[in-house]
Design an enzyme around this catalytic site. Structure first.
Site, PDB file in Angstrom:
ATOM      1  N   CYS A   1     -19.024  -2.073  30.235  1.00 61.95           N
ATOM      2  CA  CYS A   1     -19.590  -2.513  31.517  1.00 61.95           C
ATOM      3  C   CYS A   1     -19.810  -4.017  31.511  1.00 61.95           C
ATOM      4  O   CYS A   1     -19.602  -4.695  32.498  1.00 61.95           O
ATOM      5  CB  CYS A   1     -20.933  -1.847  31.786  1.00 61.95           C
TER       6      CYS A   1
ATOM      7  N   CYS B   1     -14.243 -17.488  24.294  1.00 63.72           N
ATOM      8  CA  CYS B   1     -14.309 -16.329  25.192  1.00 63.72           C
ATOM      9  C   CYS B   1     -15.760 -15.884  25.252  1.00 63.72           C
ATOM     10  O   CYS B   1     -16.663 -16.655  24.920  1.00 63.72           O
ATOM     11  CB  CYS B   1     -13.383 -15.207  24.739  1.00 63.72           C
TER      12      CYS B   1
END
Ligand SMILES: Nc1ncnc2c1ncn2[C@@H]1O[C@H](COP(=O)(O)OP(=O)(O)OP(=O)(O)O)[C@@H](O)[C@H]1O
Ligand SMILES: [Zn+2]
EC number: 2.7.7.-
Length: 414
Positions: free
Chosen positions: A195, A367
């Site tokens: 999620c 990232c």
């Protein structure tokens, strides 16, 4: 396999008034309500799914609710985790959800477990309940809950949701399949979207959590025919489509619920799944050489010293748009191996070198957590044709979450 025998509980006038609209519903009735008022349900996870599950089970009159969650409430939870309030930020989720429940239905006994559900804690907790609801968000916990339910002969109501979609099914019910019958081996770690990476909409977890509560109510009230066992309900919120597909039945060769099980007690699920019990913490292992790694502290020094460098952020562009570090170039990992991207990176490198001829150029890959940036190193190592004499490529360990934690807490954490 496990059926549920819940003893009856005679209803008092408070209960009759409170549950009146529900107990006149066909197939619930006084008998069903009496069963609900005697039932004990364990909900693992007090997040997006756990909130609606626990709230609807509490309002339906479940006698005892157990809530397990090791985490605390954060502002980024509130768009979907509707059992928590702004004022509960920093409070253990199990406690926060229990407080909300008690303010709605003080007849319910809520047991909170502010702890991680692990092989060590699971059996001791589960033994106090009739049914278990999986409202967790990671594979290790899913296998753990499944095995604990099979070993203790309890039905398991399972749900998951991501982005615009969700799924629900019931495992280990009336000789139906267990989670391992359907998924005998865990998925490769890299293929699991979380999620926190993929996003999820509040109403999606609301729908799936509500369906989990409904399946639990059907099991308690003995509406066996309708229970979603051996079937998987898939909800596509974007297309507004519900589908129910048949899934395999119980497998005689299943390693936990089969005829000759090899799993006869709980194992180490973090090892089995090569991941841990926390979706968010998800420790990222170093997979590149030491000289290819730079810490967030070291990168902070690079910025402070104005050193000539190139910063490439390999997150998806929608994440990059939300927030990014100054002077970073976005080349998502999904396209970084394309010739167009390689050409672009080579041009960026050459421009930087030409702007400052005598220095070595460092290229830093960034990232969210320092996972994809390691993949990017491998790809660039192979594809970049540019001479390495003056170019050094490194990834920033712990990524932007590490930046938020150690360098700049005002950098949005999401
Ligand atoms: N093994 C476990 N023991 C206890 N709680 C668990 C376990 N595994 C998962 N959870 C809890 O399950 C919940 C899952 O809910 P959800 O994914 O909506 O929340 P989240 O982890 O807060 O999400 P986000 O990724 O936005 O931070 C979390 O609150 C998490 O702490
Ligand atoms: Zn099985």
């Amino acid at each position: 396999m496990s059926a549920v025998y819940i003893k009856d509980h005679s209803l008092n006038s408070n209960e009759i008034e409170r549950y009146s609209r529900q107990l006149i519903t066909p197939d619930i009735g006084v008998q069903g309500q009496m069963k609900l008022c005697a039932s004990r349900v364990l909900v693992v996870g007090a997040g997006g799914l756990g909130c609606p599950v626990a709230l609807y089970l509490a309002t339906a009159g479940v006698s005892v609710l157990g809530i397990v969650d090791y985490d605390t409430v954060e502002i980024s939870n509130l768009h979907r985790q509707i059992g928590h309030q702004e004022s509960s930020t920093g409070v253990p989720k199990a406690v926060s959800l229990a407080n909300t429940i008690k303010s709605i239905n003080s007849l319910v006994t809520v047991n909170t477990y502010e702890t991680t559900f692990t092989s060590e804690t699971a059996m001791d907790i589960i033994k106090n309940y009739d049914i278990v609801v999986d409202a967790s968000d990671n594979v290790a916990t899913r296998y753990l809950i499944n095995d604990a339910c099979v070993l203790s002969k309890k039905p398991l109501v399972s749900g998951s949701a991501l982005k615009w979609e969700g799924q629900v099914t019931v495992y280990n019910y009336e000789n139906g399949p267990c989670y391992r019958c359907i998924f005998p081996t865990p998925p490769p770690v890299d293929t699991v979207t979380k999620c926190s990476d993929g996003g999820v909409l509040g109403p999606i977890v609301g729908v799936i959590g509500s369906l989990q509560a409904l399946e639990t109510i059907k099991i308690i009230t003995n509406n066996k025919e309708g229970v979603l066992s051996g079937r998987l309900l898939i909800y596509d919120g974007m297309s507004a489509v519900f589908r129910t597909v048949r899934i395999r039945g119980r497998q005689p060769h299943c390693s936990v619920c089969g005829d000759n099980p090899t799993v006869t007690q709980l194992i180490d699920y973090t090892e089995f799944c090569r991941s841990n019990y926390s979706e968010a913490a998800g420790k990222v292992d170093d997979r590149v050489e030491h000289h290819n790694i730079i810490t967030v502290q070291q990168y902070n020094e690079v910025i402070k010293s104005n050193k000539n460098h190139l910063l490439i952020d390999v997150r998806p562009s929608n994440q990059f748009e939300i927030c990014s570090l100054p002077n970073s170039e976005n080349i998502p990992i999904e396209v970084i191996d394309k010739q167009e991207s390689i050409d672009k990176i080579e041009k960026l490198i050459n421009d930087k070198i030409n702007s400052n001829e005598d220095s070595e150029l460092s290229v830093y890959l960034l990232c969210r957590r320092g996972n994809k940036s390691q993949d990017a190193i491998k790809i660039l190592d192979e594809k970049l044709k540019i001479s390495r004499d003056k170019v050094k490529i490194q990834h920033i360990k712990d990524g932007l979450l590490g930046w938020n934690e150690s360098i700049d807490s005002s950098f949005p954490y999401y």
